[in-house]
Scaffold this active site. Structure first.
Site, PDB file in Angstrom:
ATOM      1  N   THR A  12       0.853  -1.189   0.000  1.00 36.52           N
ATOM      2  CA  THR A  12       0.000   0.000   0.000  1.00 36.52           C
ATOM      3  C   THR A  12       0.889   1.239   0.000  1.00 36.52           C
ATOM      4  O   THR A  12       1.968   1.251   0.597  1.00 36.52           O
ATOM      5  CB  THR A  12      -0.951   0.027   1.206  1.00 36.52           C
ATOM      6  OG1 THR A  12      -0.219   0.247   2.416  1.00 36.52           O
ATOM      7  CG2 THR A  12      -1.738  -1.282   1.316  1.00 36.52           C
ATOM      8  N   GLY A  13       0.435   2.273  -0.691  1.00 34.42           N
ATOM      9  CA  GLY A  13       1.248   3.481  -0.796  1.00 34.42           C
ATOM     10  C   GLY A  13       2.545   3.220  -1.533  1.00 34.42           C
ATOM     11  O   GLY A  13       3.609   3.714  -1.135  1.00 34.42           O
ATOM     12  N   GLY A  14       2.461   2.468  -2.636  1.00 30.06           N
ATOM     13  CA  GLY A  14       3.666   2.054  -3.325  1.00 30.06           C
ATOM     14  C   GLY A  14       4.117   2.944  -4.463  1.00 30.06           C
ATOM     15  O   GLY A  14       5.026   2.572  -5.201  1.00 30.06           O
ATOM     16  N   ILE A  18       9.357   4.972   0.316  1.00 32.41           N
ATOM     17  CA  ILE A  18       9.677   3.637   0.813  1.00 32.41           C
ATOM     18  C   ILE A  18       8.858   2.574   0.089  1.00 32.41           C
ATOM     19  O   ILE A  18       9.377   1.501  -0.254  1.00 32.41           O
ATOM     20  CB  ILE A  18       9.450   3.574   2.339  1.00 32.41           C
ATOM     21  CG1 ILE A  18      10.543   4.389   3.056  1.00 32.41           C
ATOM     22  CG2 ILE A  18       9.435   2.134   2.839  1.00 32.41           C
ATOM     23  CD1 ILE A  18      10.293   4.609   4.536  1.00 32.41           C
ATOM     24  N   GLY A  19       7.589   2.842  -0.167  1.00 38.36           N
ATOM     25  CA  GLY A  19       6.754   1.875  -0.876  1.00 38.36           C
ATOM     26  C   GLY A  19       7.276   1.587  -2.270  1.00 38.36           C
ATOM     27  O   GLY A  19       7.304   0.428  -2.713  1.00 38.36           O
ATOM     28  N   TYR A 148       1.137  12.135  15.092  1.00 40.92           N
ATOM     29  CA  TYR A 148       1.835  11.199  14.198  1.00 40.92           C
ATOM     30  C   TYR A 148       2.455  10.062  15.012  1.00 40.92           C
ATOM     31  O   TYR A 148       2.275   8.874  14.695  1.00 40.92           O
ATOM     32  CB  TYR A 148       2.915  11.936  13.411  1.00 40.92           C
ATOM     33  CG  TYR A 148       3.771  11.021  12.577  1.00 40.92           C
ATOM     34  CD1 TYR A 148       3.275  10.449  11.410  1.00 40.92           C
ATOM     35  CD2 TYR A 148       5.082  10.717  12.958  1.00 40.92           C
ATOM     36  CE1 TYR A 148       4.062   9.592  10.647  1.00 40.92           C
ATOM     37  CE2 TYR A 148       5.872   9.874  12.198  1.00 40.92           C
ATOM     38  CZ  TYR A 148       5.357   9.303  11.046  1.00 40.92           C
ATOM     39  OH  TYR A 148       6.125   8.456  10.299  1.00 40.92           O
TER      40      TYR A 148
END
Length: 247
Positions: A12-14, A18-19, A148
């Site tokens: 997810t969030g790729g 980092i993804g 956060y």
């Protein structure tokens, strides 16, 4: 060496940071990789560059997650690796944190992570690996990071409980906890360039190795934790990739 040949990996969030680096790492090791993102243009660009499938998904929207699971099940079947990476960050003192910022971070970072795991459970293979992106902030009490840090600390505790609950299926659950890392997200902190540079310099001064990390550092750890030939006895762990900052 294609360690993940015939393995299905969902990130997810790729589409950035980092993804993106993790998708590239798994792809290089032979995996079938699916990335998600909520910015259509960025997702399409990343998918083409990486040679992977992209599925438009907002991790804070449960209907989107339901559709994601259905689409993956229909197209790929069972999932071997799930990297729950999508996240968002705003930094402000408690006094100046808005309700909108609070809700966005909690909804994406914690609620989204929780329900992504829950809804993927039926299509995870027994023996699968789940990795959550937490944060080095879970070990710190850094000013202006209250919401956060709390949202990522919630993810860390979720991962430990999931590791116990899913152990009968031999599904291993771990977290990676990056310290300061050079990613696109840093440009979204709402700071001007001078303020951002000053913040980076201050942070680096607190890192024993005196540098920031890169997304590839985290990507290699996620791949390691997902490789049953080398990490089959690791679950419930939190792996800090922070140059020693948490010390």
């Amino acid at each position: 060496m294609e360690k993940f040949e015939n393995k299905v990996v969902v990130i997810t969030g790729g589409n950035s940071g980092i993804g993106y680096a993790t998708a590239k790492e798994f792809k290089s090791q032979g995996a079938t990789v699916i990335i998600t993102g909520k910015r259509e243009e960025a997702l399409e660009k990343a998918s083409k560059e990486l040679g992977v499938q992209g599925i438009l998904t907002d991790q804070s929207n449960l209907q989107h997650i339901d559709k994601l699971v259905t689409d993956i099940n229909d197209s790929f079947g069972k999932v071997d690796v799930l990297f729950i990476n999508a996240g968002v960050a705003f930094f402000a003192p408690i006094e100046f944190t808005s309700e909108e910022q609070f809700d966005t971070m909690v909804n994406v970072n914690f609620k989204g992570s929780f329900f992504t795991l829950q809804k993927f459970l039926p299509i995870l293979n027994d023996g699968a690996s789940v990795v959550f992106l937490a944060s080095g902030n879970t070990a710190l009490a850094m000013e202006s990071s209250s919401v956060y840090s709390a949202s990522k600390s919630a993810v860390s505790h979720l991962a430990k409980i999931a590791a116990k609950e899913l152990s009968p299926r031999k599904i291993r659950v771990n977290t990676v906890n990056p310290g300061p890392t050079e990613t696109e997200m840093q440009s979204k902190f709402g700071m001007d360039e001078a303020t951002l540079s000053g913040m980076k310099a201050q942070i680096i001064s607190q890192v024993p190795l005196r540098k920031m990390g890169v997304p590839e550092d985290v990507a290699k750890m996620v791949a390691y934790l997902s490789d049953n030939t080398v990490s089959s006895f690791i679950t419930g762990g939190a792996f800090f990739i922070d140059g020693g900052m948490a010390l």
